[in-house]
Design a protein around this motif. Structure first.
Motif, PDB file in Angstrom:
ATOM      1  N   GLU A   1     -40.519 -36.770 -14.378  1.00 56.05           N
ATOM      2  CA  GLU A   1     -39.857 -35.677 -13.653  1.00 56.05           C
ATOM      3  C   GLU A   1     -38.418 -35.508 -14.116  1.00 56.05           C
ATOM      4  O   GLU A   1     -37.926 -34.377 -14.284  1.00 56.05           O
ATOM      5  CB  GLU A   1     -39.897 -35.948 -12.141  1.00 56.05           C
ATOM      6  CG  GLU A   1     -41.278 -35.726 -11.543  1.00 56.05           C
ATOM      7  CD  GLU A   1     -41.441 -36.356 -10.158  1.00 56.05           C
ATOM      8  OE1 GLU A   1     -40.413 -36.624  -9.486  1.00 56.05           O
ATOM      9  OE2 GLU A   1     -42.604 -36.587  -9.759  1.00 56.05           O
TER      10      GLU A   1
ATOM     11  N   VAL B   1     -38.360 -33.726 -17.573  1.00 58.51           N
ATOM     12  CA  VAL B   1     -38.659 -32.294 -17.512  1.00 58.51           C
ATOM     13  C   VAL B   1     -37.528 -31.539 -16.812  1.00 58.51           C
ATOM     14  O   VAL B   1     -37.183 -30.417 -17.207  1.00 58.51           O
ATOM     15  CB  VAL B   1     -40.031 -32.057 -16.844  1.00 58.51           C
ATOM     16  CG1 VAL B   1     -40.265 -30.578 -16.613  1.00 58.51           C
ATOM     17  CG2 VAL B   1     -41.142 -32.646 -17.715  1.00 58.51           C
TER      18      VAL B   1
ATOM     19  N   LYS C   1     -39.366 -29.554 -20.751  1.00 61.37           N
ATOM     20  CA  LYS C   1     -40.779 -29.705 -21.151  1.00 61.37           C
ATOM     21  C   LYS C   1     -40.942 -31.011 -21.906  1.00 61.37           C
ATOM     22  O   LYS C   1     -39.959 -31.716 -22.143  1.00 61.37           O
ATOM     23  CB  LYS C   1     -41.192 -28.546 -22.066  1.00 61.37           C
ATOM     24  CG  LYS C   1     -40.336 -28.490 -23.340  1.00 61.37           C
ATOM     25  CD  LYS C   1     -40.871 -27.484 -24.335  1.00 61.37           C
ATOM     26  CE  LYS C   1     -40.057 -27.548 -25.628  1.00 61.37           C
ATOM     27  NZ  LYS C   1     -40.678 -26.871 -26.742  1.00 61.37           N
TER      28      LYS C   1
ATOM     29  N   LEU D   1     -47.133 -37.956 -18.261  1.00 61.67           N
ATOM     30  CA  LEU D   1     -46.670 -36.848 -19.108  1.00 61.67           C
ATOM     31  C   LEU D   1     -47.767 -35.877 -19.536  1.00 61.67           C
ATOM     32  O   LEU D   1     -47.480 -34.707 -19.834  1.00 61.67           O
ATOM     33  CB  LEU D   1     -45.954 -37.410 -20.343  1.00 61.67           C
ATOM     34  CG  LEU D   1     -44.618 -38.084 -19.992  1.00 61.67           C
ATOM     35  CD1 LEU D   1     -44.048 -38.810 -21.199  1.00 61.67           C
ATOM     36  CD2 LEU D   1     -43.616 -37.058 -19.478  1.00 61.67           C
TER      37      LEU D   1
ATOM     38  N   TYR E   1     -47.967 -32.228 -18.062  1.00 57.06           N
ATOM     39  CA  TYR E   1     -47.044 -31.228 -18.611  1.00 57.06           C
ATOM     40  C   TYR E   1     -47.563 -30.692 -19.944  1.00 57.06           C
ATOM     41  O   TYR E   1     -47.410 -29.500 -20.254  1.00 57.06           O
ATOM     42  CB  TYR E   1     -45.640 -31.830 -18.797  1.00 57.06           C
ATOM     43  CG  TYR E   1     -45.021 -32.298 -17.498  1.00 57.06           C
ATOM     44  CD1 TYR E   1     -44.480 -31.387 -16.592  1.00 57.06           C
ATOM     45  CD2 TYR E   1     -44.989 -33.648 -17.167  1.00 57.06           C
ATOM     46  CE1 TYR E   1     -43.915 -31.808 -15.399  1.00 57.06           C
ATOM     47  CE2 TYR E   1     -44.432 -34.089 -15.987  1.00 57.06           C
ATOM     48  CZ  TYR E   1     -43.895 -33.163 -15.095  1.00 57.06           C
ATOM     49  OH  TYR E   1     -43.345 -33.594 -13.915  1.00 57.06           O
TER      50      TYR E   1
ATOM     51  N   GLN F   1     -50.429 -28.313 -19.279  1.00 62.09           N
ATOM     52  CA  GLN F   1     -49.902 -27.049 -18.775  1.00 62.09           C
ATOM     53  C   GLN F   1     -49.498 -26.118 -19.915  1.00 62.09           C
ATOM     54  O   GLN F   1     -49.747 -24.918 -19.863  1.00 62.09           O
ATOM     55  CB  GLN F   1     -48.676 -27.348 -17.918  1.00 62.09           C
ATOM     56  CG  GLN F   1     -48.546 -26.520 -16.670  1.00 62.09           C
ATOM     57  CD  GLN F   1     -47.428 -27.069 -15.798  1.00 62.09           C
ATOM     58  OE1 GLN F   1     -46.456 -27.627 -16.300  1.00 62.09           O
ATOM     59  NE2 GLN F   1     -47.554 -26.886 -14.486  1.00 62.09           N
ATOM     60  N   GLN F   2     -48.877 -26.679 -20.954  1.00 65.94           N
ATOM     61  CA  GLN F   2     -48.434 -25.818 -22.061  1.00 65.94           C
ATOM     62  C   GLN F   2     -49.486 -25.736 -23.179  1.00 65.94           C
ATOM     63  O   GLN F   2     -49.273 -25.060 -24.184  1.00 65.94           O
ATOM     64  CB  GLN F   2     -47.092 -26.294 -22.619  1.00 65.94           C
ATOM     65  CG  GLN F   2     -47.121 -27.649 -23.289  1.00 65.94           C
ATOM     66  CD  GLN F   2     -45.757 -28.060 -23.857  1.00 65.94           C
ATOM     67  OE1 GLN F   2     -44.744 -27.426 -23.585  1.00 65.94           O
ATOM     68  NE2 GLN F   2     -45.741 -29.108 -24.652  1.00 65.94           N
TER      69      GLN F   2
END
Ligand code: NAD
Length: 250
Positions: free
Chosen positions: A74, A77, A82, A124, A127, A130-131
């Motif tokens: 956290e 990011v 990112k 991780l 994240y 997500q991308q």
């Protein structure tokens, strides 16, 4: 232009001044990445990040602690926006024989070297999912392939062999998310992990068994990590890259 321009990379175990992690952080920074250095001592991590240039961060994180990994993820990011690359590099070793391994030693070696890879990856990967992209490289060792023979005990060999299986399983699971997972298996590299544990005589004997006739440098592992982190390796996942001067030629 750099191979990691615009990328954010998280590297665990990267505060040690002569270590593979910091050499990797430095090389990644030279190639345009913004780097988050994670290590046990937060102040040392911050100092290490400052030593490779502006825009990088240091974060305290014990990789064997699941909550600490979540909090570090956290923090990264929040600061850098990112995560594109994770280098699971943190590790410890202990030169003991099978009959000497007690419960605490087994737990300590397995926790940092193997459990830590799982926990930081778990923190991780969401994240990266997500991308729709990410590259993870994990630190194993020639000890995993040869059953030790350098410094680490059987528990270290077991942990580093476990990393190979865990990484390949993650490569299979997250391939559809365009997240690649690979490993490096170094031979003996000149860092402080062997300080006081290997004599010059022992190092010379090991170097004598290496076709390139010398030990490795931290920056030479960093080069393999850079390749795996970058788009140069975009079709490589579940692979194991030997960086050992030819030690395993047979
Ligand atoms: P090093 O001791 O310089 O670096 C290890 C780093 O990991 C240190 O900064 C240490 O503080 C950190 N660390 C230890 N426990 C941690 C934890 N619980 N959470 C977060 N960070 C932690 O040694 P190195 O040689 O640079 O080792 C890096 C990695 O390479 C290790 O995984 C090691 O097992 C592996 N490796 C080293 C060699 C070698 O010959 N040097 C060979 C094969 C594999």
């Amino acid at each position: 232009t750099g191979l990691l321009d615009g990328k954010v990379a998280v590297i665990s175990g990267a505060a040690s001044p002569r270590g593979i992690g910091l050499a990797t952080a430095r090389l990644f920074a030279e190639h345009g990445a913004r780097v988050a250095i994670l290590d046990l001592d937060g102040a040392a991590a911050v100092q290490a990040a400052g030593s490779i240039g502006p825009g990088h961060i240091g974060v305290a994180c014990n990789v064997a602690d699941r909550d600490a990994c979540q909090k570090a993820a956290e923090a990264v990011v929040a600061a850098l926006g990112k995560v594109d690359v994770l280098i699971n590099n943190a590790g410890i070793t202990q030169p003991v024989k099978t009959l000497e391994i007690d419960q605490a030693s087994w737990d300590r070696i397995l926790d940092v070297n193997l459990r830590g890879v799982l926990y930081l990856s778990q923190a991780l990967i969401p994240y990266m999912k997500q991308q729709g992209a990410g590259s993870i490289a994990c630190m194993s060792s020639v000890s995993a392939q040869r059953g030790g023979g350098i410094l680490g005990g059987p528990h270290y060999s077991a942990a580093k062999a476990g990393v190979l299986g865990l990484a390949k399983a993650m490569a299979r699971e997250f391939g559809p998310d365009n997240i690649r997972v690979n490993c490096v298996t170094p031979g003996l590299i000149q860092t402080d992990i062997t300080t006081g544990k290997l004599s010059d005589q022992q190092k010379a004997e090991i170097a004598g068994g290496v076709p390139l006739n010398r030990l490795g440098e931290a920056r030479e592992i960093a080069g393999a990590y850079l390749f795996l982190a970058s788009e140069l390796s975009s079709y490589i996942t579940g692979a194991v890259i030997d960086v050992n001067g030819g030690m395993l030629i047979h």
